[in-house]
Design a protein around this motif. Structure first.
Motif, short mmCIF file in Angstrom:
data_model
loop_
_atom_site.label_atom_id
_atom_site.label_comp_id
_atom_site.label_asym_id
_atom_site.label_seq_id
_atom_site.Cartn_x
_atom_site.Cartn_y
_atom_site.Cartn_z
N GLY A 104 0.81 -1.21 0.00
CA GLY A 104 0.00 0.00 0.00
C GLY A 104 0.84 1.26 0.00
O GLY A 104 0.31 2.36 0.01
N GLU A 105 2.15 1.11 -0.03
CA GLU A 105 3.07 2.26 -0.02
C GLU A 105 3.46 2.65 -1.44
O GLU A 105 3.70 1.79 -2.29
CB GLU A 105 4.34 1.91 0.76
N LEU A 106 3.51 3.95 -1.67
CA LEU A 106 3.97 4.46 -2.95
C LEU A 106 5.47 4.73 -2.86
O LEU A 106 5.92 5.39 -1.93
CB LEU A 106 3.26 5.76 -3.31
N ILE A 107 6.22 4.19 -3.80
CA ILE A 107 7.64 4.51 -3.84
C ILE A 107 7.88 5.56 -4.92
O ILE A 107 7.18 5.59 -5.94
CB ILE A 107 8.52 3.26 -4.04
N GLU A 108 8.84 6.39 -4.68
CA GLU A 108 9.16 7.49 -5.60
C GLU A 108 9.75 6.94 -6.90
O GLU A 108 10.29 5.84 -6.94
CB GLU A 108 10.20 8.41 -4.95
N GLU A 109 9.67 7.76 -7.93
CA GLU A 109 10.39 7.43 -9.15
C GLU A 109 11.88 7.46 -8.83
O GLU A 109 12.31 8.20 -7.94
CB GLU A 109 10.09 8.46 -10.24
N PRO A 110 12.67 6.70 -9.55
CA PRO A 110 14.10 6.73 -9.29
C PRO A 110 14.67 8.12 -9.57
O PRO A 110 14.12 8.86 -10.40
CB PRO A 110 14.68 5.70 -10.26
N PRO A 111 15.76 8.45 -8.91
CA PRO A 111 16.38 9.75 -9.20
C PRO A 111 16.85 9.82 -10.65
O PRO A 111 17.05 8.80 -11.30
CB PRO A 111 17.57 9.82 -8.23
N LEU A 112 17.03 11.02 -11.14
CA LEU A 112 17.40 11.25 -12.53
C LEU A 112 18.65 10.45 -12.91
O LEU A 112 18.71 9.86 -13.99
CB LEU A 112 17.62 12.75 -12.75
N GLU A 113 19.63 10.40 -12.05
CA GLU A 113 20.87 9.67 -12.34
C GLU A 113 20.58 8.18 -12.59
O GLU A 113 21.12 7.58 -13.52
CB GLU A 113 21.87 9.82 -11.20
N ASP A 114 19.72 7.59 -11.78
CA ASP A 114 19.38 6.17 -11.96
C ASP A 114 18.59 5.94 -13.25
O ASP A 114 18.75 4.93 -13.91
CB ASP A 114 18.58 5.65 -10.77
N ARG A 115 17.74 6.91 -13.61
CA ARG A 115 17.00 6.79 -14.86
C ARG A 115 17.95 6.82 -16.05
O ARG A 115 17.81 6.03 -16.99
CB ARG A 115 15.93 7.88 -14.98
N TRP A 116 18.94 7.72 -15.98
CA TRP A 116 19.93 7.77 -17.06
C TRP A 116 20.73 6.48 -17.13
O TRP A 116 21.03 5.99 -18.23
CB TRP A 116 20.86 8.98 -16.88
N LYS A 117 21.09 5.90 -15.99
CA LYS A 117 21.82 4.62 -16.00
C LYS A 117 21.00 3.55 -16.69
O LYS A 117 21.53 2.76 -17.47
CB LYS A 117 22.16 4.18 -14.57
N HIS A 118 19.71 3.52 -16.40
CA HIS A 118 18.81 2.55 -17.05
C HIS A 118 18.79 2.77 -18.56
O HIS A 118 18.88 1.81 -19.34
CB HIS A 118 17.40 2.66 -16.47
N ILE A 119 18.67 4.01 -18.99
CA ILE A 119 18.58 4.34 -20.41
C ILE A 119 19.86 3.91 -21.14
O ILE A 119 19.81 3.27 -22.19
CB ILE A 119 18.32 5.85 -20.60
N GLY A 175 25.53 12.93 -19.37
CA GLY A 175 26.44 13.62 -18.46
C GLY A 175 26.14 15.11 -18.38
O GLY A 175 26.06 15.69 -17.29
N ALA A 176 25.96 15.74 -19.54
CA ALA A 176 25.66 17.17 -19.57
C ALA A 176 24.31 17.46 -18.92
O ALA A 176 24.16 18.45 -18.19
CB ALA A 176 25.69 17.68 -21.02
N HIS A 177 23.34 16.61 -19.16
CA HIS A 177 22.01 16.80 -18.59
C HIS A 177 22.05 16.69 -17.07
O HIS A 177 21.42 17.48 -16.35
CB HIS A 177 21.05 15.78 -19.20
#
Length: 181
Positions: A104-119, A175-177
């Protein structure tokens, strides 16, 4: 299946019963008509009626954006839900849904750095699978456009992604972003 051809021809109940009688084991129902394509809202009332009308598992699809959407749609009697466009721009939504349904808990979206690592990892995997980095990056452009939804400077990122040709370019953009944001 879709719920029908157009608003005057909603035939999902009839189609589902016919398919069940033919022996299918499960059915996915998209809550829009053929005429709607991807516009308008998915009609989950029809999907719920289909789920109640047949004995096979019904998986509903359309307008699922969040864990709360999944919980609400499951209350209509569907066996499961399918995600489309939401998963293409935020694949971490599956972990969010799983946690929400479990606790029942909402977890946050990953931080921007983690999203870039995924991409970057996704693009590297694509290049390895295809065996040609340039072709892989051309194929990944639409994925990159989807990933950029909700990012700071998304419009600018999409302009860069439209011509991207290498993993090095992607890493430089990331990196620039990250430095700017």
């Amino acid at each position: 299946i879709r719920i029908g051809w157009d608003q005057k021809n909603i035939n999902a109940l009839t189609t589902a019963r016919l398919l069940e009688d033919c022996g299918i084991q499960a059915l996915a129902v998209h809550g829009r008509t053929k005429e709607q394509g991807y516009s308008g809202l998915a009609d989950w009332e029809v999907i719920g009626k289909v789920a109640q009308a047949v004995q096979i598992p019904v998986i509903g699809n359309g307008d699922i954006q969040s864990p709360q959407d999944v919980a609400q749609r499951r209350s209509l009697g569907v066996a499961g839900v399918m995600l489309g466009r939401a998963a293409m721009s935020a694949p971490w939504v599956f972990a969010q849904i799983q946690e929400f349904l479990k606790t029942g808990e909402l977890i946050e979206e990953p931080p921007l750095e983690d999203r870039w690592k995924h991409i970057v990892r996704h693009c590297r995997d694509g290049a390895k699978r295809i065996g040609n980095e340039t072709i892989a990056m051309q194929c990944m452009r639409s994925r990159l456009m989807a990933y950029s939804r909700g990012f700071p400077e998304a419009k600018y990122l999409r302009s860069l992604f439209s011509g991207i040709a290498s993993l090095g370019e992607l890493e430089d953009i990331a990196g620039a972003h990250l430095v700017r944001n």
